[in-house]
Design an enzyme around this catalytic site. Structure first.
Site, PDB file in Angstrom:
ATOM      1  N   HIS B 327       0.863  -1.177   0.000  1.00  0.00           N
ATOM      2  CA  HIS B 327       0.000   0.000   0.000  1.00  0.00           C
ATOM      3  C   HIS B 327       0.896   1.222   0.000  1.00  0.00           C
ATOM      4  O   HIS B 327       1.825   1.311   0.799  1.00  0.00           O
ATOM      5  CB  HIS B 327      -0.898  -0.009   1.234  1.00  0.00           C
ATOM      6  CG  HIS B 327      -2.059   0.916   1.107  1.00  0.00           C
ATOM      7  ND1 HIS B 327      -1.905   2.275   1.101  1.00  0.00           N
ATOM      8  CD2 HIS B 327      -3.386   0.686   0.971  1.00  0.00           C
ATOM      9  CE1 HIS B 327      -3.096   2.828   0.969  1.00  0.00           C
ATOM     10  NE2 HIS B 327      -4.014   1.895   0.883  1.00  0.00           N
ATOM     11  N   ARG B 347      -6.263  10.196   0.058  1.00  0.00           N
ATOM     12  CA  ARG B 347      -5.863  10.754  -1.237  1.00  0.00           C
ATOM     13  C   ARG B 347      -7.069  11.047  -2.108  1.00  0.00           C
ATOM     14  O   ARG B 347      -7.125  12.068  -2.772  1.00  0.00           O
ATOM     15  CB  ARG B 347      -4.909   9.802  -1.957  1.00  0.00           C
ATOM     16  CG  ARG B 347      -3.452   9.973  -1.506  1.00  0.00           C
ATOM     17  CD  ARG B 347      -2.545   8.945  -2.142  1.00  0.00           C
ATOM     18  NE  ARG B 347      -2.866   7.609  -1.670  1.00  0.00           N
ATOM     19  CZ  ARG B 347      -2.961   6.538  -2.427  1.00  0.00           C
ATOM     20  NH1 ARG B 347      -2.751   6.619  -3.721  1.00  0.00           N
ATOM     21  NH2 ARG B 347      -3.265   5.369  -1.905  1.00  0.00           N
TER      22      ARG B 347
END
Ligand SMILES: Cc1cc2nc3c(=O)[nH]c(=O)nc-3n(C[C@H](O)[C@H](O)[C@H](O)COP(=O)(O)OP(=O)(O)OC[C@H]3O[C@@H](n4cnc5c(N)ncnc54)[C@H](O)[C@@H]3O)c2cc1C
Ligand code: FES
Lengths: 258, 552
Positions: B327, B347
């Protein structure tokens, strides 16, 4: 701490450097790298442990291998509830072992299980009413508003407030205040009225989730379209496409505007 | 050594780098970097842990002989069993059930519920857990679940996004099942009472996911997995289905061909129990705790890849064993939370990765492998990372940008879990950026299945992270929780149908294990390791060095 320019590294070397930098996290800290130490007392026995560990990792450092009392290791599962007291204080504190830093003079014990009752029900047959909560959890009415549950909460939730909201039939508040609950069980174990706050709130949230707002129309419509076979042909086509065809489609696909 | 001075949770030296991030924020918000082209992606992936040389080797025995996989995984496949045939009395099973489900995450728990829904008696289903029911990766999913249920979206679009993210290696029929069932799963969860984020008019709030071309991510604040799982577990307990805890499966049983049960091991007392089952659903999740290439991980304590080992010894075929998902945004600071997940939703809600000079060096929503590689490149090739006190490098994730975009107070509301975690270390992520570095996250490949979760072995179904194919060589955010529920349900139904055909219980043997050991010996592999490993070893070296093993 600006990096000094170094010459380009090859990928394998980069991986080795990452592994080296990650070693304390992955394989445990080395004694020689530890600058600060504290003493903790696990069920009364003292251990000297590095000061920047959590209760969980400090116990591992001391030689404990967890079977119980350790699940997600990140504050989500509620397996690692811990009760502790700082040296010289009378107050009992609660916390999740994986989320709490060790402190010097901490006396601690883990409570990895709470023998609480959970009601059984078919949620589709339960009325969206406060009576449903009282039917399954009659102890709810015994709340004396002492606030012990709130003080015991490892997530700092306003537990008593959501219990009181439930009694008033204010589902909205009960749901919002209990939403971040990880069901560690500390509230129920401390409650003088023997309420199982976290299980009651689970029922309240399920009733709310089902009933408070209807299923989104766009979802109902989509299910109808699927049933009518709207996507069969497009899916038949796309599943048969070659890698090259898919690549072309993929790299030229339009993005939704933000 | 002088005491380090901390300001707002950061050592002074690092804190002084933060103004650069603040200064450049409004400019960056207007000048978003472009997504990479295919060529650029290929270039940056050279520094991804999957493709950097040195991490993998060939599997030398069994159905996938010749395939490559991470060394740590091959080590497990080449390890000798924990139990030998003669130690275990298989003549009187302790449990005799129709369906045994190994692993109670989202996939396993959903499988039980659907098998019960299909009419299998609650006492004829047994859910087996290594830890507590729910000590699992499932409960930690933060970001969300994908399902193509908006009017502007379509199932084929979900398919295309997913197969593109998976580098066109996903198994088409299985992927089709995933996208086709997505909307139904959302309906099912809604009926069960899962509280998804909704608009005022009742529509789902849907967000971007890395690699998606449209907003398709459903979430429950940043506790999506917790909310989905605790509801499903509540439903499971209400149905009074059989369940045991702290009792991992250490080997499957077969009659020579079919899977017929398992040997379980009581972690506390050391006693074993034998289960005879007509159908077995394997849902033991992933392998983050193997710390592939020495990376920290987001995974739960029991993510040690047991299921892959058990199925492989019994003869099931694996696929896509050569890739692992890292990740892009693991926590890099403070030391107590290194490797923990900072959800991708940060994000997709506006936070950008930013280097030491305040530059946004990558488009924030690339597929995970591309995004992770770009961060590694920034830290170790371009040398624009920030070195933390523990020696790890990282880049900033500019979380205050989220509130620039969504308004003040948004972080506390939308990311209560993350906010709480950082506050415990005096960091206010709404005010200051946080430090990130890629972390080991997800097992992309696994046991190969068909669209209803059947494996190459009769009597064995597989669902969830332990399976391989649906995500190909790289999974998109939000597709895994969906995968668990789609294939949990499909395996539960398929196994129930199999039982209803009147299948008889097969013989219980460990012959496949003896045969496997024979293969290992023929391949001249020394018995220096044992698997499944069940739990990782984190005890301090000093205490381990002095450990005595005595009977008391
Ligand atoms: C921090 C984090 C965040 C994530 N966020 C998202 C997200 O936002 N969206 C998304 O779609 N996906 C997300 N994922 C991925 C997703 O949550 C998991 O891949 C998925 O939930 C796996 O579910 P599962 O049921 O297959 O396995 P798990 O949930 O891991 O359950 C497997 C269970 O089996 C048990 N087990 C293991 N070995 C044995 C054995 N030998 N015997 C018996 N039991 C055993 C395990 O202890 C565990 O309880 C995230 C994952 C993590 C770790
Ligand atoms: S181990 Fe899951 S909350 Fe601590």
């Amino acid at each position: 701490m600006k990096e000094t320019k170094s010459k380009k590294l090859d990928p394998e070397k980069v991986m080795e450097r990452i592994a080296e930098a990650s070693r304390p996290t992955v394989a445990g800290v080395e004694e020689k790298d530890v600058r600060h130490w504290v003493t903790i007392y696990v069920m009364g026995r003292g251990y000297s442990v590095p000061a920047d560990l959590t209760i969980l990792t400090a116990m591992e450092y001391a030689g404990y291998k967890f079977i119980r009392g350790c699940g997600c290791r990140q504050g989500f599962c509620g397996a690692c509830s811990t009760v502790y007291r700082r040296h010289g204080e009378y107050k009992l504190q609660t916390g999740m072992a994986c989320q709490t830093r060790v402190e010097d003079g901490m006396y601690l014990v883990q409570i990895p299980f709470s023998p609480a009752e959970k009601a059984s029900y078919d949620i589709s047959k339960e009325a969206y009413k406060v009576n449903t909560l009282l039917k399954h959890y009659p102890e709810l009415a015994r709340c004396v508003a002492c606030n012990t549950c709130t003080k015991a909460c490892t997530q700092d939730l306003q537990v008593m407030d959501y219990i009181q909201a439930a009694i008033r039939g204010d589902f909205e508040t009960c749901v919002n205040e209990s939403f971040d609950c990880i069901q560690c069980g500390m509230c129920a174990l401390r409650c003088p009225a023997e309420i199982v706050q976290y299980n009651m709130a689970q029922l309240a949230r399920r009733l709310y989730g089902r009933n408070d707002r209807p299923e989104p129309k766009h979802l109902t419509d989509r299910l109808k379209e699927i049933e009518q076979g709207k996507f069969v042909k497009p899916l038949d086509e796309i599943t048969k496409k070659s890698k090259e065809e898919l690549e072309k489609l993929y790299y030229s696909r339009e993005k939704e505007s933000d | 050594m002088a005491e380090v001075k901390y300001i707002e949770g950061y050592p002074e030296e690092i804190f002084q780098l933060i103004p650069k991030v603040h200064e450049t924020r409004s400019w960056r918000a207007e000048n978003i970097p472009a997504a990479m082209t295919k060529e650029e992606r290929q270039e940056v992936l050279k520094i991804h842990p999957d493709w950097a040389p040195g991490g993998k080797r060939k599997i030398v025995v069994g159905p996938n002989q010749g395939d490559i996989a991470p060394r740590e995984v091959v080590d497990l496949l080449e390890a000798y069993p924990l139990i030998e045939k003669q130690e275990v009395d298989l003549s009187i099973p302790d449990y005799q059930v129709d369906i045994m489900v190994l692993g109670g995450g989202l996939a396993g728990t959903a499988a039980c519920i659907w098998a019960h829904e299909m009419g299998i008696d609650k006492d004829k289903i047994l859910l087996v857990n290594k830890l507590r029911h729910g000590d699992a990766n499932s409960i930690m999913a933060e970001g969300g679940t994908q399902a193509a249920d908006r009017k502007v979206d379509s199932l084929e679009r979900h398919y295309l996004d997913t197969i593109g993210g998976g580098h066109f290696t996903n198994k088409p029929d299985v992927l089709r099942a995933l996208v086709e069932d997505g909307p139904f799963i959302m309906h099912w969860l809604h009926e069960l009472g899962v509280i998804f984020d909704k608009e005022e008019n009742g529509d789902f709030v849907e967000k971007w996911g890395g690699g998606t071309s449209i907003k398709r991510m459903h979430s429950c604040r940043d506790y999506t997995g917790l909310e989905e799982f605790r509801v499903i577990r509540d439903e499971f307990i209400s149905r009074k289905i059989g369940c045991i805890e702290h009792f991992p499966a250490v080997e499957l049983l077969t009659d020579g061909d079919k899977v017929t049960g398992a040997v379980l091991y009581n972690l506390e007392t050391g006693e074993y129990k034998v289960v005879a089952a007509k159908a077995t659903i394997l849902a033991t999740g992933g392998f983050g705790r193997l710390h592939i290439r020495g990376f920290p991980t987001t995974n739960h304590y029991g993510a040690t890849g047991d299921g892959v080992v058990l199925a492989y010894r019994a003869g099931a075929k694996l696929r896509d064993t050569d890739t692992v998902q890292y990740h892009p945004t693991g926590a890099a600071y403070p030391v107590q939370i290194i490797g923990y997940l900072l959800t991708e939703k940060l994000r997709t809600s506006g936070a950008q990765p930013v280097n030491i000079d305040g530059e946004a060096f990558v488009f924030a929503m690339e597929p995970r492998d591309v995004e992770a590689a770009a961060i590694i490149r920034e830290c170790y090739v371009r040398n624009k990372g920030i070195t933390t006190p523990s020696g790890l490098r990282g880049v900033w994730l500019d979380t205050p940008m989220i509130e620039l975009k969504n308004g003040k107070g948004y972080i506390e509301k939308a990311f209560p879990g993350m906010d709480r975690m950082f506050r415990r270390y005096d960091i206010d992520m709404a005010k200051n950026p946080v430090l990130i570095f890629p972390t080991l996250h997800y097992q992309n490949g696994g046991v190969e299945t068909d669209p209803v979760g059947r494996t190459t072995l009769e009597g064995l179904w597989v669902a969830g992270e332990v399976s391989g194919g649906v995500h190909g060589k790289n999974r998109l955010m939000g597709n895994s929780t969906l995968d668990c529920m789609v294939f949990g349900r499909r395996t539960g139904i398929s196994a129930a149908e199999y039982i209803k055909k009147g299948k008889k219980q097969g013989k219980l043997t460990l012959e496949h294990v003896s045969n496997y050991v024979k293969m290992l010996k023929e391949a001249k592999i020394k018995p220096k390791r044992r698997s499944p490993i069940l739990l990782p070893e984190y005890r301090g070296k000093k205490s381990l060095a002095r450990a005595l093993h005595v009977e008391v």
